[in-house]
Design an enzyme around this catalytic site. Structure first.
Site, mmCIF file in Angstrom:
data_model
loop_
_atom_site.group_PDB
_atom_site.id
_atom_site.type_symbol
_atom_site.label_atom_id
_atom_site.label_comp_id
_atom_site.label_asym_id
_atom_site.label_seq_id
_atom_site.Cartn_x
_atom_site.Cartn_y
_atom_site.Cartn_z
ATOM 1 N N HIS A 197 0.874 -1.188 0.000
ATOM 2 C CA HIS A 197 0.000 0.000 0.000
ATOM 3 C C HIS A 197 0.906 1.232 0.000
ATOM 4 C CE1 HIS A 197 -3.503 2.399 0.574
ATOM 5 N NE2 HIS A 197 -3.823 2.103 1.818
ATOM 6 N N HIS B 73 -1.910 -2.279 -9.740
ATOM 7 C CA HIS B 73 -2.980 -1.699 -8.911
ATOM 8 C C HIS B 73 -4.184 -2.622 -8.944
ATOM 9 C CE1 HIS B 73 -5.727 1.253 -7.206
ATOM 10 N NE2 HIS B 73 -4.649 1.926 -6.845
ATOM 11 N N ASP C 160 2.657 5.868 -6.528
ATOM 12 C CA ASP C 160 3.840 5.802 -5.666
ATOM 13 C C ASP C 160 5.148 5.808 -6.455
ATOM 14 O OD1 ASP C 160 2.501 5.727 -3.201
ATOM 15 O OD2 ASP C 160 2.041 3.609 -3.472
HETATM 16 N N1 CMC Z 1 5.562 -6.346 -10.147
HETATM 17 C C1 CMC Z 1 5.574 -7.546 -10.767
HETATM 18 N N2 CMC Z 1 4.458 -8.262 -11.002
HETATM 19 C C2 CMC Z 1 3.303 -7.725 -10.609
HETATM 20 C C3 CMC Z 1 3.213 -6.476 -9.977
HETATM 21 C C4 CMC Z 1 4.412 -5.781 -9.753
HETATM 22 N N3 CMC Z 1 4.399 -4.604 -9.139
HETATM 23 N N4 CMC Z 1 1.938 -6.188 -9.699
HETATM 24 C C5 CMC Z 1 1.211 -7.234 -10.150
HETATM 25 N N5 CMC Z 1 2.031 -8.156 -10.685
HETATM 26 C C6 CMC Z 1 1.643 -9.429 -11.265
HETATM 27 C C7 CMC Z 1 1.449 -10.452 -10.160
HETATM 28 O O1 CMC Z 1 2.647 -11.123 -9.872
HETATM 29 C C8 CMC Z 1 0.383 -11.335 -10.737
HETATM 30 O O2 CMC Z 1 0.995 -12.195 -11.659
HETATM 31 P P1 CMC Z 1 0.469 -13.719 -11.807
HETATM 32 O O3 CMC Z 1 -0.965 -13.599 -12.253
HETATM 33 O O4 CMC Z 1 1.385 -14.276 -12.834
HETATM 34 O O5 CMC Z 1 0.634 -14.331 -10.459
HETATM 35 C C9 CMC Z 1 -0.491 -10.360 -11.532
HETATM 36 O O6 CMC Z 1 0.369 -9.254 -11.870
HETATM 37 C C10 CMC Z 1 -1.690 -9.836 -10.744
HETATM 38 O O7 CMC Z 1 -1.203 -9.220 -9.548
HETATM 39 P P2 CMC Z 1 -1.843 -9.352 -8.107
HETATM 40 O O8 CMC Z 1 -0.797 -9.111 -7.086
HETATM 41 O O9 CMC Z 1 -2.621 -10.625 -8.030
HETATM 42 O O10 CMC Z 1 -2.883 -8.178 -8.159
HETATM 43 P P3 CMC Z 1 -3.496 -7.484 -6.916
HETATM 44 O O11 CMC Z 1 -4.639 -6.687 -7.405
HETATM 45 O O12 CMC Z 1 -3.738 -8.432 -5.809
HETATM 46 O O13 CMC Z 1 -2.294 -6.551 -6.423
HETATM 47 C C11 CMC Z 1 -0.866 -4.798 -5.902
HETATM 48 C C12 CMC Z 1 -2.192 -5.212 -6.566
HETATM 49 C C13 CMC Z 1 -0.811 -3.272 -5.815
HETATM 50 C C14 CMC Z 1 -0.781 -5.361 -4.491
HETATM 51 C C15 CMC Z 1 0.302 -5.337 -6.755
HETATM 52 O O14 CMC Z 1 0.240 -4.809 -8.063
HETATM 53 C C16 CMC Z 1 1.652 -5.043 -6.121
HETATM 54 O O15 CMC Z 1 2.129 -5.801 -5.282
HETATM 55 N N6 CMC Z 1 2.328 -3.916 -6.533
HETATM 56 C C17 CMC Z 1 3.545 -3.484 -5.924
HETATM 57 C C18 CMC Z 1 3.284 -2.685 -4.650
HETATM 58 C C19 CMC Z 1 2.744 -1.310 -4.936
HETATM 59 O O16 CMC Z 1 3.248 -0.586 -5.787
HETATM 60 N N7 CMC Z 1 1.730 -0.904 -4.163
HETATM 61 C C20 CMC Z 1 1.080 0.414 -4.301
HETATM 62 C C21 CMC Z 1 -0.346 0.252 -4.700
HETATM 63 S S1 CMC Z 1 -1.161 1.679 -5.324
HETATM 64 C C22 CMC Z 1 -0.954 3.040 -4.362
HETATM 65 C C23 CMC Z 1 -1.033 2.834 -2.889
HETATM 66 O O17 CMC Z 1 -1.955 2.221 -2.372
HETATM 67 O O18 CMC Z 1 -0.123 3.301 -2.244
#
Ligand code: CMC
Length: 374
Positions: free
Chosen positions: A221, A260, A311
Site C-alpha cells: 500500500h 494496482h 507511488d
Molecule cells: N511487479 C511484478 N508483477 C506484478 C506487480 C508488480 N508490481 N503487480 C502485479 N504483478 C503481477 C502479479 O505477480 C500477478 O501475476 P500472476 O498472475 O502471474 O501471479 C499479476 O500481476 C496480478 O497481480 P496481483 O498481485 O494478483 O494483483 P493485486 O490486485 O492483488 O495486487 C498490488 C495489486 C498493488 C498489491 C500489486 O500490483 C503489487 O504488489 N504492486 C507493488 C506494490 C505497490 O506498488 N503498491 C502500491 C499500490 S497503489 C498506491 C497505494 O496504495 O499506495
C-alpha cells in the site's frame, strides 16, 4: 461445496460511497465528482481537503475559515511533544504518526462524541497536528531543535518550514501540493477499509485513523513509495536500469510502484505526478532518477503490461525535495487523513457492522483430554 471465497475481497462491492470514484468514462479518479488532475490544476490542497471533508468546493470565505481553523489547531500539547522527544530515534516515522494520533485521542476533549459535527472538528485537529508531530520527530532524530509552525504559511509551506527551517521555491511547493491532492482519497483501499471497519463497531475517529496508518505502512500500500526509492538507489545509475529490471522480472520479483487492484491499464494520477516529478528534477538539475524511471517503466509495460501507480513518481520526487526516504509514506498520511476522515464520517452516518464470514479449514470436532493424557 461452501460459498465462493473472494480472497482479498477482490471484485466484492461492500458498501456505497459518495466520496470518490474512478470514472471510466473520463478515465480518472474523481473526488466528489471532480477529476483529481483538474483539482491539481486549479486548486490548492486546502481547497481539496475542504471538498473531501465537506462535499463541495469552498468559496473564498469558506476557504479562509477552513484555513484559519487548520492554522489554529497546529499547536501540539506539551505532553505530546515530550512523548515524541522520548521516542527511539530509530523509530519508523509511520509508527511515530500512528502513536501521535493515538495520543491525540487520549487528549481530545471530544473523543467519545461520534456525531458528525464533533467528527469534523476532531478530523481538523488530527489533520492539523499530525504534520507538526512528524516534523518535530524529523528534527529531533537529527539532533536539531523543533521548529514551531508558522501561521502565515500554507499547509504545504508550513510542512517544509517545520522540517527544513525554510520554504523552498514556489514550484517545489506546488509539486508537493499536487502530490498531497493526488494522495488525498481513493475509495475502499486497504487503509480506508481498515478505518471503516474500525468505525463500524462504533469506535472513534482517533482509533480508526491510528489503525489506518498501520495499514498504510505496508509496502503493498502506501509503503510502496519508500520501496520505489530503495529500488532506485539499488539501481544507482541509468546504465544499470535495463539489466536490473530484466533480472528482477526473470526472478519473478514484485516491482514496487507498479500494478494496482483497480487500475489495470494505468493509474490516472500518474501522468500529473510524472509531470511534476520532471519539473522538480529540472529545478534540482538532477535527471538521473527520471532516466531510471523511464527505463524501468518501459520494460514493465512492454514485458508485463503492468503500469506504474502514483507511488512510482512520488518516491523520487520527495527524494529530490530533500525528504528522508522513510518520510515518504508519512507525507501520504498527512494528505490521506482527509479521505479517511470523510469515510469515517460516512460510515458513522450509514453504519452496518462489518463482519464477514470465513470458510473454516481447521480440525473437525475433537475431545479435550486432560493435561496428563496429552
Ligand atoms: N511487479 C511484478 N508483477 C506484478 C506487480 C508488480 N508490481 N503487480 C502485479 N504483478 C503481477 C502479479 O505477480 C500477478 O501475476 P500472476 O498472475 O502471474 O501471479 C499479476 O500481476 C496480478 O497481480 P496481483 O498481485 O494478483 O494483483 P493485486 O490486485 O492483488 O495486487 C498490488 C495489486 C498493488 C498489491 C500489486 O500490483 C503489487 O504488489 N504492486 C507493488 C506494490 C505497490 O506498488 N503498491 C502500491 C499500490 S497503489 C498506491 C497505494 O496504495 O499506495
Amino acid at each position: 461445496m461452501g460459498d465462493e471465497i473472494k480472497k482479498g475481497l477482490m471484485g466484492v462491492t461492500v458498501d456505497e460511497t459518495s466520496i470518490s470514484k474512478v470514472m471510466p468514462e473520463i478515465n480518472s479518479l474523481t473526488y466528489r465528482g471532480y477529476a483529481a488532475q483538474d483539482l491539481c490544476a486549479k486548486c490548492k490542497f486546502e481547497e481539496v481537503a475542504y471538498l473531501i471533508l465537506n462535499g463541495d468546493l469552498p468559496n473564498s470565505k469558506e476557504l479562509k475559515k477552513f484555513e484559519r481553523e487548520e492554522k489554529k489547531e497546529r499547536k501540539l500539547s506539551k505532553s505530546l511533544i515530550n512523548i515524541i522527544k522520548q521516542m527511539p530515534k530509530k523509530s519508523h516515522p509511520m509508527d511515530v504518526a500512528r502513536t501521535a494520533v493515538s495520543v491525540m485521542g487520549l487528549e481530545d476533549k471530544e473523543t467519545t462524541d461520534n456525531s458528525q459535527k464533533a467528527n469534523l472538528r476532531k478530523a481538523m485537529r488530527i489533520f492539523s497536528k499530525t504534520p507538526v508531530a512528524l516534523a518535530a520527530f524529523y528534527r529531533l532524530r537529527k539532533g536539531k531543535q523543533i521548529i514551531s509552525p508558522k501561521e502565515k504559511l500554507s499547509f504545504a509551506e508550513n510542512f517544509f518550514y517545520m522540517c527544513f527551517g525554510r520554504v523552498p521555491n514556489k514550484d517545489i511547493v506546488k509539486a508537493f501540493d499536487v502530490s498531497l491532492i493526488l494522495y488525498a482519497e481513493h475509495s475502499f483501499n486497504v487503509s480506508t477499509f481498515t478505518a471503516r471497519t474500525i468505525t463500524s463497531s462504533l469506535s472513534d475517529i482517533h482509533g480508526a485513523i491510528t489503525g489506518a496508518i498501520a495499514s498504510l505502512k505496508g509496502p503493498l500500500h502506501g509503503g510502496a513509495n519508500e520501496e520505489v526509492m530503495h529500488m532506485m538507489n539499488k539501481i544507482k545509475k541509468p546504465e544499470n536500469a535495463l539489466n536490473w529490471i530484466n533480472n528482477a522480472l526473470d526472478k519473478k520479483e514484485v516491482v514496487m510502484g507498479f500494478g494496482h487492484r483497480v487500475y489495470k491499464s494505468g493509474d490516472s494520477r500518474v501522468p500529473t505526478m510524472r509531470e511534476y516529478f520532471g519539473k522538480v528534477a529540472k529545478i534540482k538539475n538532477d535527471k538521473k532518477f527520471e532516466k531510471i524511471y523511464d527505463i524501468v517503466e518501459k520494460v514493465m509495460i512492454d514485458k508485463k503490461n503492468i503500469h506504474p501507480n502514483v507511488d512510482y513518481p512520488t518516491g523520487p520526487t520527495y527524494h529530490l525535495m530533500g525528504f528522508d526516504t522513510d518520510f515518504f509514506t508519512p507525507i501520504f498520511v498527512i494528505s490521506r487523513i482527509t479521505g479517511w476522515s470523510a469515510h469515517i464520517i460516512e460510515q458513522h452516518s450509514t453504519n452496518k457492522l462489518i463482519r464477514p464470514l470465513a470458510a473454516y479449514n481447521g480440525s473437525q470436532h475433537r475431545q479435550v483430554s486432560s493435561i496428563e493424557e496429552r
